[in-house]
Write an enzyme that holds these catalytic residues in place. Sequence first.
Site, PDB file in Angstrom:
ATOM      1  N   GLN A  78       0.891  -1.232   0.079  1.00 30.56           N
ATOM      2  CA  GLN A  78      -0.085   0.108   0.120  1.00 30.56           C
ATOM      3  C   GLN A  78       0.867   1.124  -0.184  1.00 30.56           C
ATOM      4  OE1 GLN A  78      -3.552  -0.547   0.547  1.00 30.56           O
ATOM      5  NE2 GLN A  78      -3.828   1.766  -0.189  1.00 30.56           N
ATOM      6  N   PHE A  79       1.316   1.517  -1.188  1.00 29.83           N
ATOM      7  CA  PHE A  79       2.032   2.960  -1.217  1.00 29.83           C
ATOM      8  C   PHE A  79       1.422   4.149  -0.938  1.00 29.83           C
ATOM      9  CE2 PHE A  79       0.001   3.342  -5.264  1.00 29.83           C
ATOM     10  CZ  PHE A  79       0.301   4.637  -5.513  1.00 29.83           C
ATOM     11  N   THR A  80       0.430   4.184  -0.779  1.00 30.07           N
ATOM     12  CA  THR A  80      -0.719   5.384  -0.547  1.00 30.07           C
ATOM     13  C   THR A  80      -0.432   5.702   1.042  1.00 30.07           C
ATOM     14  OG1 THR A  80      -2.705   3.921  -0.294  1.00 30.07           O
ATOM     15  CG2 THR A  80      -2.258   4.926  -2.413  1.00 30.07           C
TER      16      THR A  80
END
Length: 146
Positions: A78-80
Site C-alpha cells: 500500500q504505497f498510498t
Amino acid sequence: MRVVVQRSKEASVTVEGKVTGKIEHGLVLLVGVTHEDGEEDARYIADKIANLRIFEDEEGKMNHSLLDQKGQVLSVSQFTLYGDTKKGRRPNFMKAAKPDLAEPIYEKFNEFLVEKEIVVEKGMFGAMMEVSLTNDGPVTLIVESK
C-alpha cells in the site's frame, strides 16, 4: 515502514476478478515502504505485529497475540500510506519508495512472518486490488519502524 493493522474475522484480496489471498481469522496488513527502509525495518515490524497483544482472552481483555491465536495474515502492499496531503488537493507520493526498492522489502517482511510459522496470504504487488474484510472490534492500529 508503516503498516495499518486491522484485526479481521475474514478477509480477501482480488486482482482482475481472481482471489489472490484469503484468510479466515487474523490480521489484514496494509504495508507501506519508504526510501530509508531496509531489512531491519521489515524484521522489526514483523516481530512487533506477530507479538502485538490485540486479541481478546477469555475475560475480553486484549492479552493474546497473533502467534497465541494461530491467526493468519492478509498482507497488501500500500504505497498510498506515504501520501502527503499537506499541500493542494492531490496527494504527493514522493515519500513512498519506488517499486524496485519497495517490493523486495515488502517480500522480506512477509518472509519474516512466515519464519514465525504464520500463514501469510498476499495481494499482488503493484496491481489494482479489491480488498474485502470484516474488521473485528473494530481494532485498527498503525505500526511504524521509525
